[in-house]
Scaffold this motif. Structure first.
Motif, PDB file in Angstrom:
ATOM      1  N   GLY A  16       0.828  -1.201   0.000  1.00 22.97           N
ATOM      2  CA  GLY A  16       0.000   0.000   0.000  1.00 22.97           C
ATOM      3  C   GLY A  16       0.857   1.244   0.000  1.00 22.97           C
ATOM      4  N   THR A  17       0.203   2.376  -0.114  1.00 29.41           N
ATOM      5  CA  THR A  17       0.902   3.644  -0.042  1.00 29.41           C
ATOM      6  C   THR A  17       0.758   4.144   1.369  1.00 29.41           C
ATOM      7  OG1 THR A  17       0.421   4.101  -2.303  1.00 29.41           O
ATOM      8  CG2 THR A  17       0.941   5.983  -0.944  1.00 29.41           C
ATOM      9  N   GLY A  18       1.830   4.623   1.964  1.00 26.01           N
ATOM     10  CA  GLY A  18       1.740   4.880   3.383  1.00 26.01           C
ATOM     11  C   GLY A  18       2.287   6.195   3.855  1.00 26.01           C
ATOM     12  N   LEU A  19       2.153   6.382   5.108  1.00 23.75           N
ATOM     13  CA  LEU A  19       2.564   7.586   5.805  1.00 23.75           C
ATOM     14  C   LEU A  19       3.314   7.124   7.033  1.00 23.75           C
ATOM     15  CD1 LEU A  19      -0.024  10.255   6.834  1.00 23.75           C
ATOM     16  CD2 LEU A  19       0.968   8.827   8.556  1.00 23.75           C
ATOM     17  N   ARG A  20       4.446   7.733   7.289  1.00 24.34           N
ATOM     18  CA  ARG A  20       5.192   7.322   8.474  1.00 24.34           C
ATOM     19  C   ARG A  20       5.255   8.478   9.442  1.00 24.34           C
ATOM     20  NH1 ARG A  20      11.064   4.530   8.554  1.00 24.34           N
ATOM     21  NH2 ARG A  20      11.384   4.601  10.784  1.00 24.34           N
ATOM     22  N   ALA A  80       2.014  -1.187   9.133  1.00 26.01           N
ATOM     23  CA  ALA A  80       1.435   0.137   9.405  1.00 26.01           C
ATOM     24  C   ALA A  80       2.027   1.174   8.458  1.00 26.01           C
ATOM     25  CB  ALA A  80       1.689   0.532  10.858  1.00 26.01           C
ATOM     26  N   ARG A  81       3.366   1.190   8.368  1.00 22.71           N
ATOM     27  CA  ARG A  81       4.019   2.197   7.526  1.00 22.71           C
ATOM     28  C   ARG A  81       3.592   2.052   6.079  1.00 22.71           C
ATOM     29  NH1 ARG A  81       8.715   0.249  10.432  1.00 22.71           N
ATOM     30  NH2 ARG A  81       8.885   1.546  12.295  1.00 22.71           N
ATOM     31  N   CYS A  82       3.392   0.828   5.658  1.00 16.96           N
ATOM     32  CA  CYS A  82       3.005   0.588   4.258  1.00 16.96           C
ATOM     33  C   CYS A  82       1.538   0.906   4.006  1.00 16.96           C
ATOM     34  CB  CYS A  82       3.274  -0.863   3.880  1.00 16.96           C
ATOM     35  SG  CYS A  82       5.018  -1.237   3.805  1.00 16.96           S
ATOM     36  N   ASN A  83       0.794   1.125   5.061  1.00 16.64           N
ATOM     37  CA  ASN A  83      -0.639   1.341   4.896  1.00 16.64           C
ATOM     38  C   ASN A  83      -1.121   2.650   5.495  1.00 16.64           C
ATOM     39  OD1 ASN A  83      -2.066  -1.209   3.632  1.00 16.64           O
ATOM     40  ND2 ASN A  83      -0.326  -1.911   4.845  1.00 16.64           N
ATOM     41  N   GLY A  84      -0.215   3.591   5.630  1.00 17.14           N
ATOM     42  CA  GLY A  84      -0.624   4.933   6.028  1.00 17.14           C
ATOM     43  C   GLY A  84      -1.012   5.081   7.474  1.00 17.14           C
ATOM     44  N   VAL A  85      -0.581   4.163   8.327  1.00 21.77           N
ATOM     45  CA  VAL A  85      -0.902   4.285   9.750  1.00 21.77           C
ATOM     46  C   VAL A  85       0.335   4.826  10.477  1.00 21.77           C
ATOM     47  CG1 VAL A  85      -1.582   3.032  11.837  1.00 21.77           C
ATOM     48  CG2 VAL A  85      -2.502   2.327   9.609  1.00 21.77           C
ATOM     49  N   PRO A  86       0.225   5.965  11.160  1.00 19.92           N
ATOM     50  CA  PRO A  86       1.367   6.511  11.895  1.00 19.92           C
ATOM     51  C   PRO A  86       1.885   5.517  12.938  1.00 19.92           C
ATOM     52  CG  PRO A  86      -0.432   8.100  11.827  1.00 19.92           C
ATOM     53  CD  PRO A  86      -0.981   6.812  11.288  1.00 19.92           C
ATOM     54  N   VAL A  87       3.196   5.473  13.091  1.00 21.81           N
ATOM     55  CA  VAL A  87       3.816   4.552  14.053  1.00 21.81           C
ATOM     56  C   VAL A  87       4.459   5.353  15.186  1.00 21.81           C
ATOM     57  CG1 VAL A  87       5.643   2.832  14.370  1.00 21.81           C
ATOM     58  CG2 VAL A  87       4.263   2.823  12.269  1.00 21.81           C
ATOM     59  N   VAL A  88       4.159   4.967  16.416  1.00 14.91           N
ATOM     60  CA  VAL A  88       4.800   5.566  17.584  1.00 14.91           C
ATOM     61  C   VAL A  88       5.518   4.458  18.343  1.00 14.91           C
ATOM     62  CG1 VAL A  88       4.394   6.688  19.822  1.00 14.91           C
ATOM     63  CG2 VAL A  88       3.124   7.428  17.811  1.00 14.91           C
ATOM     64  N   VAL A  89       6.760   4.714  18.736  1.00 15.57           N
ATOM     65  CA  VAL A  89       7.536   3.714  19.469  1.00 15.57           C
ATOM     66  C   VAL A  89       7.372   3.957  20.971  1.00 15.57           C
ATOM     67  CG1 VAL A  89       9.847   2.781  19.859  1.00 15.57           C
ATOM     68  CG2 VAL A  89       9.169   3.533  17.560  1.00 15.57           C
ATOM     69  N   PHE A  90       7.001   2.883  21.669  1.00 12.86           N
ATOM     70  CA  PHE A  90       6.811   2.959  23.120  1.00 12.86           C
ATOM     71  C   PHE A  90       7.091   1.596  23.720  1.00 12.86           C
ATOM     72  CE2 PHE A  90       4.163   2.156  26.842  1.00 12.86           C
ATOM     73  CZ  PHE A  90       4.598   3.175  27.675  1.00 12.86           C
ATOM     74  N   PRO A  91       7.838   1.517  24.840  1.00 13.52           N
ATOM     75  CA  PRO A  91       8.522   2.623  25.489  1.00 13.52           C
ATOM     76  C   PRO A  91       9.898   2.849  24.876  1.00 13.52           C
ATOM     77  CG  PRO A  91       8.804   0.638  26.790  1.00 13.52           C
ATOM     78  CD  PRO A  91       7.993   0.247  25.579  1.00 13.52           C
ATOM     79  N   LYS A  92      10.576   3.844  25.421  1.00 15.52           N
ATOM     80  CA  LYS A  92      11.963   4.105  25.028  1.00 15.52           C
ATOM     81  C   LYS A  92      12.821   2.984  25.626  1.00 15.52           C
ATOM     82  CE  LYS A  92      15.233   7.857  25.729  1.00 15.52           C
ATOM     83  NZ  LYS A  92      15.085   9.220  25.230  1.00 15.52           N
ATOM     84  N   SER A  93      13.784   2.489  24.864  1.00 13.74           N
ATOM     85  CA  SER A  93      14.673   1.454  25.395  1.00 13.74           C
ATOM     86  C   SER A  93      16.018   1.595  24.704  1.00 13.74           C
ATOM     87  CB  SER A  93      14.084   0.071  25.118  1.00 13.74           C
ATOM     88  OG  SER A  93      14.068  -0.164  23.718  1.00 13.74           O
ATOM     89  N   LYS A  94      16.981   0.756  25.120  1.00 16.82           N
ATOM     90  CA  LYS A  94      18.301   0.812  24.491  1.00 16.82           C
ATOM     91  C   LYS A  94      18.190   0.550  23.001  1.00 16.82           C
ATOM     92  CE  LYS A  94      21.724  -0.318  27.954  1.00 16.82           C
ATOM     93  NZ  LYS A  94      22.344  -1.437  28.645  1.00 16.82           N
ATOM     94  N   SER A  95      17.372  -0.450  22.659  1.00 17.37           N
ATOM     95  CA  SER A  95      17.245  -0.800  21.243  1.00 17.37           C
ATOM     96  C   SER A  95      16.264   0.120  20.511  1.00 17.37           C
ATOM     97  CB  SER A  95      16.813  -2.257  21.094  1.00 17.37           C
ATOM     98  OG  SER A  95      15.581  -2.431  21.747  1.00 17.37           O
ATOM     99  N   ALA A  96      15.496   0.913  21.254  1.00 17.13           N
ATOM    100  CA  ALA A  96      14.551   1.839  20.611  1.00 17.13           C
ATOM    101  C   ALA A  96      14.633   3.198  21.302  1.00 17.13           C
ATOM    102  CB  ALA A  96      13.134   1.274  20.675  1.00 17.13           C
ATOM    103  N   PRO A  97      15.771   3.919  21.102  1.00 16.34           N
ATOM    104  CA  PRO A  97      15.954   5.202  21.809  1.00 16.34           C
ATOM    105  C   PRO A  97      14.971   6.272  21.356  1.00 16.34           C
ATOM    106  CG  PRO A  97      17.754   4.789  20.246  1.00 16.34           C
ATOM    107  CD  PRO A  97      16.914   3.557  20.256  1.00 16.34           C
TER     108      PRO A  97
END
Ligand code: GRF
Length: 284
Positions: free
Chosen positions: A10-14, A116-133
């Motif tokens: 799909g066409t998406g939005l990040r 999600a990214r490929c289908n226009g769904v905004p992505v939020v990362v939670f929680p913050k971690s070493k691997s996901a600063p």
């Protein structure tokens, strides 16, 4: 608790949120750009949008493409995201009167986040971690969910315990799906194939998914819906998981549809029931 695997097109939005010093200012700190990026091999080219304050507000004000009456959903995923995908497709197809406003993940590279990214769904990362600063704090996430006017939170293979503040912010409005007939084979440590291995080892003849409201612990909230599948004599955990997952995709969509239609009735003793769409005097 739980997780698994999938991808799509799909066409998406990040939408990526950078951690900010003041959580109350988070919506003012997000920026949109319109860089074209290619998605996973299976996806068409994707319109990468980094949120800017004005575009972010515009997305909120416009309901981000959904109709005025549909409910706004946040889906939390750590793995493949096949349940997220079935809910998203049901919403697009009109089976669920809702719109996935945001995908929340602790694993930004997981299949659910890619979908999600490929289908226009905004992505939020939670929680913050070493691997996901790039992850946000609980306060920041709460602000994002409020800004996006999220009505309901759906956990779909999200492996982290949900912080109490978040549970309290969504009373009777947060669901989880678990791949066993709760209260059996649930709680900390019961996720993925561990659940199915334990079911087979116990000699249980039946298993199946449970959709339940979320409370402060893993898998202990009120049961909303279940489906039963047989456990066969020579089942491997993978075979049982596939049989259960097939039912998960149906039962989660039905439960979310009921939530979005306001068809959940709370019995006096605190048990939630789903009122049938066809006959309001019957419960599913
Ligand atoms: C499912 O088995 C669900 O019950 C559990 O995690 C798994 C997620 O699978 N909570 P998927 O990521 O939706 O494919």
């Amino acid at each position: 608790m739980e997780a698994a695997a999938v991808a799509s097109s799909g066409t998406g939005l990040r939408c990526s949120l950078n951690p900010v010093p003041n959580p109350h200012k988070i919506s003012a700190r997000v920026r949109f750009t319109t860089t074209r990026q290619s998605c996973a091999a299976t996806c068409r080219p994707l319109l990468l949008l980094r949120p800017t304050a004005s575009a972010y507000s515009a997305a909120i004000d416009s309901g981000a493409g959904c109709s005025g009456v549909s409910k706004r959903l946040a889906v939390f995923v750590s793995g493949g995201g096949s349940n997220f995908r079935s809910v998203h497709e049901a919403a697009l197809g009109g089976k669920v009167n809702g719109h996935v406003a945001v995908l929340v993940t602790d694993k930004p590279g997981c299949g659910g986040a890619d979908y999600a990214r490929c289908n226009g769904v905004p992505v939020v990362v939670f929680p913050k971690s070493k691997s996901a600063p790039e992850g946000v704090s609980t306060d920041q996430l709460l602000n994002v969910l409020r800004d996006l006017k999220v009505d309901f939170v759906l956990l779909a293979g999200y492996l982290k315990l949900i912080p109490g503040e978040l549970v309290q912010a969504y009373p009777r409005s947060m669901l989880n799906i678990h791949p066993s007939l709760l209260p059996a084979f649930g709680g900390k440590g019961y996720y993925g194939s561990k659940v199915h291995k334990a079911v087979i080892a116990s000699g249980a003849r039946y298993s199946g998914p449970t959709v339940h409201f979320v409370d402060m612990q893993f898998d202990t909230g009120r049961t909303l819906a279940q489906r039963v599948v047989p456990v066969l004599a020579n089942d491997t955990p993978e075979q049982l998981a596939a049989r259960v997952l097939h039912e998960e995709h149906q039962v989660y969509v039905e439960a979310v549809a009921a939530l979005c239609d306001d068809r959940i009735v709370w019995r006096e003793d605190g048990v939630p029931l789903i009122r049938s769409q066809a006959n309001p005097n019957e419960y599913m």
